[in-house]
Design a protein around this motif. Structure first.
Motif, PDB file in Angstrom:
ATOM      1  N   ARG A   1      33.471  45.089  49.946  1.00 55.33           N
ATOM      2  CA  ARG A   1      34.551  44.837  49.003  1.00 55.33           C
ATOM      3  C   ARG A   1      34.072  45.242  47.615  1.00 55.33           C
ATOM      4  N   ASP A   2      34.989  45.280  46.660  1.00 52.16           N
ATOM      5  CA  ASP A   2      34.585  45.576  45.285  1.00 52.16           C
ATOM      6  C   ASP A   2      33.319  44.774  44.979  1.00 52.16           C
TER       7      ASP A   2
ATOM      8  N   ARG B   1      29.107  45.609  36.692  1.00 52.77           N
ATOM      9  CA  ARG B   1      29.723  46.851  37.128  1.00 52.77           C
ATOM     10  C   ARG B   1      28.902  48.056  36.671  1.00 52.77           C
TER      11      ARG B   1
ATOM     12  N   THR C   1      27.602  52.395  43.783  1.00 50.15           N
ATOM     13  CA  THR C   1      28.988  52.532  44.215  1.00 50.15           C
ATOM     14  C   THR C   1      29.387  54.004  44.287  1.00 50.15           C
TER      15      THR C   1
ATOM     16  N   TRP D   1      37.471  51.197  43.459  1.00 49.16           N
ATOM     17  CA  TRP D   1      36.474  50.429  42.721  1.00 49.16           C
ATOM     18  C   TRP D   1      36.010  51.305  41.584  1.00 49.16           C
TER      19      TRP D   1
END
Length: 239
Positions: free
Chosen positions: A104-105, A209, A216, A231
């Motif tokens: 998931r994110d 992030r 990511t 994302w």
């Protein structure tokens, strides 16, 4: 029809707080799958060599005349910084292996992870940065399984898709296992978040992030994973 000859070992390796319990509950409805006594036996944490017989002993109902796969739902197997030998030890089992990895994110996952710790009374107000990062560095985990030769038998799933269509996603996994479809009984979401309170500020989310952006980006580009709702890989993005 499904060949009822035993083929090998299936795993839902994570990630933590990504719907693994819900998927496990759906998959265990199939008569050709048998599950371990505990959903997360964490068998491959143990030091030293282990035989297939040692591993199969944690599946009390295993009958190789009617079961095609065992199913182990240990999300810790994706924490390869803490337990680096798990992929290699899984690869050492005889027969076929199937690995399911739900993601998931990564920042949403960390927020949910913290909420889980709070609900269990295990939160002391301080981040275990290494553990939280390790669990959300999905590309790094996949690379460890790729190095062990397990990538061809690996299915990458999106948590958001599982939330929207859990039965359809479970049916997709059964097809990946080479099993005949069955009518799956829908189950309520399992092991869900107990509070909507947020534990991470926007600044903290932005920092996470940025920290996770390269991993990511590698997940999306190297492993062709397309998150259902996107994302951010922008290092200046906020949660």
């Amino acid at each position: 029809m499904t060949d009822t000859s035993f083929r090998g070992y299936a795993f839902i390796i994570g990630a933590m707080k990504c719907g693994t319990t819900t998927l496990h509950t759906l998959l265990e409805q199939h008569p050709a799958i048998t599950v371990s006594a505990k959903k997360e036996p964490d068998f491959f944490h143990k030091p030293g060599a282990a035989t297939a017989a040692d591993y199969e002993a944690i599946f009390p109902k295993l009958d190789k005349t009617r079961h095609v796969w065992t199913l182990d739902g240990s999300t810790s197997y994706s924490k390869t910084k803490r337990w680096p030998s798990a992929p290699r030890r899984i690869a050492g089992l005889p027969g076929e292996k199937r690995i399911v990895y739900i993601m998931r994110d990564p920042v949403d996952r960390i927020e949910s992870h913290i909420a889980h710790k709070v609900a269990r009374g295990e939160w002391n107000g301080k981040y275990d940065v290494a553990m939280l990062r390790d669990t959300s560095c999905y590309a790094s985990q996949i690379e460890a399984y790729e190095a062990a030769g397990l990538l061809p038998g690996m299915l990458l799933l999106d948590f958001d898709e599982l939330c929207r269509e859990p039965v359809a996603v479970a049916a997709r996994v059964l097809d990946f296992f080479g099993l005949d479809p069955i009518k799956l009984k829908a189950v309520p979401p399992q092991n869900t978040r107990r509070t909507e309170r947020r534990f991470m500020s926007e600044d903290e989310a932005a920092t996470w992030r940025e920290d996770l952006a390269d991993d990511t980006r590698r997940l999306i580009e190297k492993y062709d994973f397309a998150p259902a709702r996107g994302w951010s890989t922008n290092k200046t993005a906020t949660a």
